[in-house]
Motif scaffolding. Structure first.
Motif, PDB file in Angstrom:
ATOM      1  N   PHE B  34       0.932  -1.321   0.092  1.00 39.37           N
ATOM      2  CA  PHE B  34       0.067  -0.033   0.021  1.00 39.37           C
ATOM      3  C   PHE B  34       0.532   1.318  -0.121  1.00 39.37           C
ATOM      4  CE2 PHE B  34      -3.736  -2.703   1.217  1.00 39.37           C
ATOM      5  CZ  PHE B  34      -3.193  -3.580   1.595  1.00 39.37           C
ATOM      6  N   TYR B  36       0.594   5.467   0.844  1.00 41.88           N
ATOM      7  CA  TYR B  36      -0.303   6.576   1.411  1.00 41.88           C
ATOM      8  C   TYR B  36       0.531   7.854   1.072  1.00 41.88           C
ATOM      9  CZ  TYR B  36      -3.091   3.137   3.757  1.00 41.88           C
ATOM     10  OH  TYR B  36      -3.841   2.272   4.135  1.00 41.88           O
ATOM     11  N   GLN B  38       1.005  11.447   2.993  1.00 44.26           N
ATOM     12  CA  GLN B  38       0.619  12.195   4.411  1.00 44.26           C
ATOM     13  C   GLN B  38       1.126  13.695   4.298  1.00 44.26           C
ATOM     14  OE1 GLN B  38       2.102  10.600   8.022  1.00 44.26           O
ATOM     15  NE2 GLN B  38       0.377  11.488   9.173  1.00 44.26           N
ATOM     16  N   GLY B  41       0.099  17.480   9.665  1.00 40.88           N
ATOM     17  CA  GLY B  41      -0.966  17.764  10.451  1.00 40.88           C
ATOM     18  C   GLY B  41      -2.375  16.937  10.076  1.00 40.88           C
ATOM     19  N   LYS B  42      -2.022  16.013   9.263  1.00 42.88           N
ATOM     20  CA  LYS B  42      -3.084  15.229   8.736  1.00 42.88           C
ATOM     21  C   LYS B  42      -3.059  13.812   8.861  1.00 42.88           C
ATOM     22  CE  LYS B  42      -5.032  18.795   5.609  1.00 42.88           C
ATOM     23  NZ  LYS B  42      -5.732  18.977   4.437  1.00 42.88           N
ATOM     24  N   GLY B  43      -3.719  13.071   8.451  1.00 46.25           N
ATOM     25  CA  GLY B  43      -3.807  11.672   8.431  1.00 46.25           C
ATOM     26  C   GLY B  43      -3.333  11.109   7.190  1.00 46.25           C
ATOM     27  N   PRO B  44      -2.895  10.019   7.171  1.00 50.14           N
ATOM     28  CA  PRO B  44      -2.374   9.363   5.719  1.00 50.14           C
ATOM     29  C   PRO B  44      -3.651   9.217   4.862  1.00 50.14           C
ATOM     30  CG  PRO B  44      -1.381   7.894   7.656  1.00 50.14           C
ATOM     31  CD  PRO B  44      -2.445   9.161   8.244  1.00 50.14           C
ATOM     32  N   PHE B  46      -4.805   7.381   1.564  1.00 52.26           N
ATOM     33  CA  PHE B  46      -4.759   6.252   0.751  1.00 52.26           C
ATOM     34  C   PHE B  46      -4.691   6.609  -0.955  1.00 52.26           C
ATOM     35  CE2 PHE B  46      -4.825   1.997  -0.908  1.00 52.26           C
ATOM     36  CZ  PHE B  46      -5.532   1.948  -1.996  1.00 52.26           C
ATOM     37  N   LEU B  87       4.292   7.357   2.363  1.00 53.71           N
ATOM     38  CA  LEU B  87       4.279   6.142   3.041  1.00 53.71           C
ATOM     39  C   LEU B  87       4.032   5.032   2.460  1.00 53.71           C
ATOM     40  CD1 LEU B  87       2.384   7.369   6.205  1.00 53.71           C
ATOM     41  CD2 LEU B  87       4.788   7.383   5.925  1.00 53.71           C
ATOM     42  N   PHE B  98       4.167  -0.441   8.457  1.00 59.76           N
ATOM     43  CA  PHE B  98       4.519   0.763   7.492  1.00 59.76           C
ATOM     44  C   PHE B  98       6.168   0.820   7.790  1.00 59.76           C
ATOM     45  CE2 PHE B  98       0.571   2.936   6.663  1.00 59.76           C
ATOM     46  CZ  PHE B  98      -0.365   2.090   7.216  1.00 59.76           C
TER      47      PHE B  98
END
Lengths: 114, 108
Positions: B34, B36, B38, B41-44, B46, B87, B98
């Protein structure tokens, strides 16, 4: 937007106090996860859930507990917070055992333990 | 032990300068690889799932490829808005491992 919210988004707490972080999803996904993200360590799995009341440990579970009483909510509790638990915490969701296996992440909670 | 390693840790490019990010993995029972993105200040977020060696997926200026030991994220003619940490993760049906990410900066 994967329909995941986390609360609170920011929290400062003192060493020794209990802390609970909440993850809420609107997707009805079976699997939910809690990660922490720290510089130099990347994302590390704390605990995960594969259904209501079904949970298992990840690689960094010491000092953390979880509960899932409803499909949509997954709680992470620090029973007695320590400075080493200062981190950014992310919740994630996935369908589970059938493809697609990708996980979708929430916006994160920044926790500071003083 | 399952392991995912990304290189380089950081990469600076000029706008329009193409390059590749590497992800090496040893994950038993791999069901997918996978990628990602990022932002600070934010989430990963997809990007791609690759299921088998030889598979390729594309999205705008990004193309992900997979071999039996590595995955590459190729960035063609990047723009400043492609700046982010990328990521890579490998996993089975239940859990992902990860890498530490590659911090990409695109200078205008």
């Amino acid at each position: 937007d994967a329909g995941i919210t986390q609360s609170p988004r920011h929290k400062v707490t003192e060493t020794g106090t209990p802390v609970t972080l909440r993850c809420h999803q609107t997707e009805n996904h079976r699997y939910m996860y809690w990660y922490r993200q720290d510089p130099g360590h990347g994302l590390r799995l704390i605990h995960y859930s594969y259904g209501v009341k079904d949970t298992d440990k990840g690689e960094v579970s010491d000092g953390y507990s979880v509960s899932r009483s409803k499909t949509e909510d997954f709680l992470l509790t620090l029973e007695s917070a320590t400075s080493s638990q200062t981190s950014v915490y992310f919740c994630a969701i996935s369908h589970g055992l059938a493809a697609p296996y990708e996980q979708y992440f929430g916006p994160g909670t920044r926790l500071t333990v003083t | 032990e399952d392991q995912v390693t990304q290189s380089p840790e950081a990469l600076r490019l000029q706008e329009g300068e193409s390059s590749s990010l590497n992800c090496s993995y040893t994950v038993s029972g791999l069901r997918g690889l996978f990628w990602y993105r990022q932002d600070p200040g934010k989430g990963p977020e997809f990007l791609f799932t690759l299921y088998s060696a030889g598979e390729e997926k594309e999205k705008e200026r990004l193309k992900a490829t997979l071999t039996k030991k590595e995955s590459f994220l190729h960035i063609t003619a990047p723009k400043p808005e492609d700046s982010a940490t990328y990521l890579c993760a490998g996993g089975g049906a239940q859990k992902l491992v990860f890498g530490q990410g590659t911090r990409l900066t695109i200078n205008p």
